[in-house]
Design an enzyme around this catalytic site. Structure first.
Site, PDB file in Angstrom:
ATOM      1  N   ALA A   1       0.878  -1.186   0.000  1.00 38.53           N
ATOM      2  CA  ALA A   1       0.000   0.000   0.000  1.00 38.53           C
ATOM      3  C   ALA A   1       0.912   1.231   0.000  1.00 38.53           C
ATOM      4  O   ALA A   1       0.849   2.091   0.884  1.00 38.53           O
ATOM      5  CB  ALA A   1      -0.963  -0.010   1.186  1.00 38.53           C
TER       6      ALA A   1
ATOM      7  N   HIS B   1       3.032   4.563  -0.443  1.00 39.78           N
ATOM      8  CA  HIS B   1       2.741   6.006  -0.516  1.00 39.78           C
ATOM      9  C   HIS B   1       4.079   6.734  -0.633  1.00 39.78           C
ATOM     10  O   HIS B   1       5.147   6.084  -0.693  1.00 39.78           O
ATOM     11  CB  HIS B   1       1.937   6.443   0.717  1.00 39.78           C
ATOM     12  CG  HIS B   1       2.542   6.001   2.023  1.00 39.78           C
ATOM     13  ND1 HIS B   1       3.749   6.484   2.483  1.00 39.78           N
ATOM     14  CD2 HIS B   1       2.131   5.093   2.948  1.00 39.78           C
ATOM     15  CE1 HIS B   1       4.036   5.925   3.640  1.00 39.78           C
ATOM     16  NE2 HIS B   1       3.081   5.054   3.943  1.00 39.78           N
TER      17      HIS B   1
ATOM     18  N   HIS C   1       7.111   5.654   1.515  1.00 35.44           N
ATOM     19  CA  HIS C   1       7.868   4.511   0.983  1.00 35.44           C
ATOM     20  C   HIS C   1       8.732   4.951  -0.203  1.00 35.44           C
ATOM     21  O   HIS C   1       9.882   4.528  -0.341  1.00 35.44           O
ATOM     22  CB  HIS C   1       6.907   3.413   0.492  1.00 35.44           C
ATOM     23  CG  HIS C   1       6.022   2.833   1.557  1.00 35.44           C
ATOM     24  ND1 HIS C   1       4.651   2.944   1.524  1.00 35.44           N
ATOM     25  CD2 HIS C   1       6.310   2.119   2.669  1.00 35.44           C
ATOM     26  CE1 HIS C   1       4.125   2.318   2.571  1.00 35.44           C
ATOM     27  NE2 HIS C   1       5.116   1.803   3.281  1.00 35.44           N
TER      28      HIS C   1
ATOM     29  N   GLY D   1      11.989   4.062   7.896  1.00 29.79           N
ATOM     30  CA  GLY D   1      11.467   5.403   8.135  1.00 29.79           C
ATOM     31  C   GLY D   1      11.521   5.786   9.607  1.00 29.79           C
ATOM     32  O   GLY D   1      11.247   4.961  10.480  1.00 29.79           O
TER      33      GLY D   1
END
Ligand code: AMP
Length: 297
Positions: A50, A52, A55, A166
């Site tokens: 998923a 975004h 990423h 992250g």
């Protein structure tokens, strides 16, 4: 049928683009062995898909620092302490593949669960010390054992020179760094900055579950962190905690799990002497759990 359609998309995409897609350990390991033998460095960006822009920023940093960029997409069942969260986790693999292609990613590793876990696999436990049971660990029991288990496996299969994570999952970076240190793994960890929506909300795959109203309410998390950062130089730690409590008392729709001012290296509560301080928050907007953090000193 669904598997067949996925296979078809993989076949089509992998024939027409430079993105190589692997679903088995043996095939990706053999491919990367060739690259390594040719002197190429490998960068890994582990994700649950998923995708975004958060990423994508990790992929860009991996691309700048290494020769072959591998993105893994694997919704890891062992790190979910809530079965409903696992069940409703978004899995838009076709659009993820398109995003990886436009980001210039070289390799996608997208294994099925039984490729990663054996049925009779012994329970995993790695002693990562106090980090395991505080903050996220306290509210998500078992989460970090699942995270270390899957990242250990990914590092073992892919053998990256560098791995990109992250700051959004700050505690996760510390946990995995501790694993790398304990097990002497030859991988350089890189922590990448948090990418936010224009209003300040930290990007997250779970944000798709937020209604328009909840998305508005969720802005309170980054606003709170920013307020603490802005007031840091002029307030004591207890005063900052009071400011935070007052702020949250005006956000009745947001259910806070924790707010902490913590030592950036250990995540133990900060004191006036702590050099690096990070403010961390976890809260619910409706049925969606959100986390965010900001380095405030
Ligand atoms: P996930 O797919 O949520 O497991 O995240 C995969 C990686 O992307 C982790 O290292 C996350 O910390 C990182 N990540 C997720 N959201 C963001 C963001 N908003 N900014 C930067 N990195 C992020």
């Amino acid at each position: 049928m669904v598997i067949f359609i996925h296979f078809l998309i993989f076949a089509l995409v992998s024939n027409s683009t430079p993105l190589k897609i692997f679903t088995t350990k043996a095939e990706i390991a053999a491919y990367l062995l060739q690259k390594r033998s040719a002197g190429k460095t490998i960068g890994l960006v582990p994700t649950m898909g998923a995708l975004h822009n958060g990423h994508i920023s990790l992929l860009a940093q991996a691309k700048a620092a290494t020769d072959v960029v591998v993105c893994s997409i694997f919704v890891n069942p062992t790190q979910f302490n809530d079965p409903k969260d696992l069940e409703r986790y978004p899995r838009p693999i076709e659009s993820d593949i398109k995003k990886l292609i436009s980001a210039g990613c070289d390799v996608l590793f997208n294994p099925p669960v039984n490729e990663v876990y054996d049925d009779n696999e012994p329970a995993w436990h790695l002693d990562i010390g106090p980090l395991e049971n505080i903050l996220e660990g306290k509210f998500r029991p078992g989460h970090y054992q699942g995270v270390t288990q899957v990242v250990f496996k990914l590092f073992d299969i892919i053998k990256p020179d560098m791995a990109f994570f992250g700051q959004k999952d700050y505690q996760q970076v510390l946990v995995i760094s501790r694993m790398v240190e304990l097990l002497n793994m030859p991988v350089k960890m890189v922590m990448c900055p948090i990418v936010r929506e224009p209003g300040g909300l930290a990007m997250s795959s779970r944000n798709v579950h937020l209604s328009a109203g909840e998305k508005q309410q969720a802005l309170a998390l980054s606003q709170l962190l920013q307020m603490v950062k802005d007031n840091f130089a002029t307030h004591t730690l207890p005063e900052l905690k009071q400011l935070a409590a007052d702020f949250m008392s005006h956000q009745p729709e947001i259910k806070m799990e924790y707010f902490e001012l913590a030592d950036g290296d250990t995540l133990q509560p900060a004191t006036a002497e702590t050099e690096k301080i990070v403010a961390l928050i976890a809260a619910w907007a409706g049925k969606t759990r959100l986390i965010d953090n900001m380095i405030v000193r």
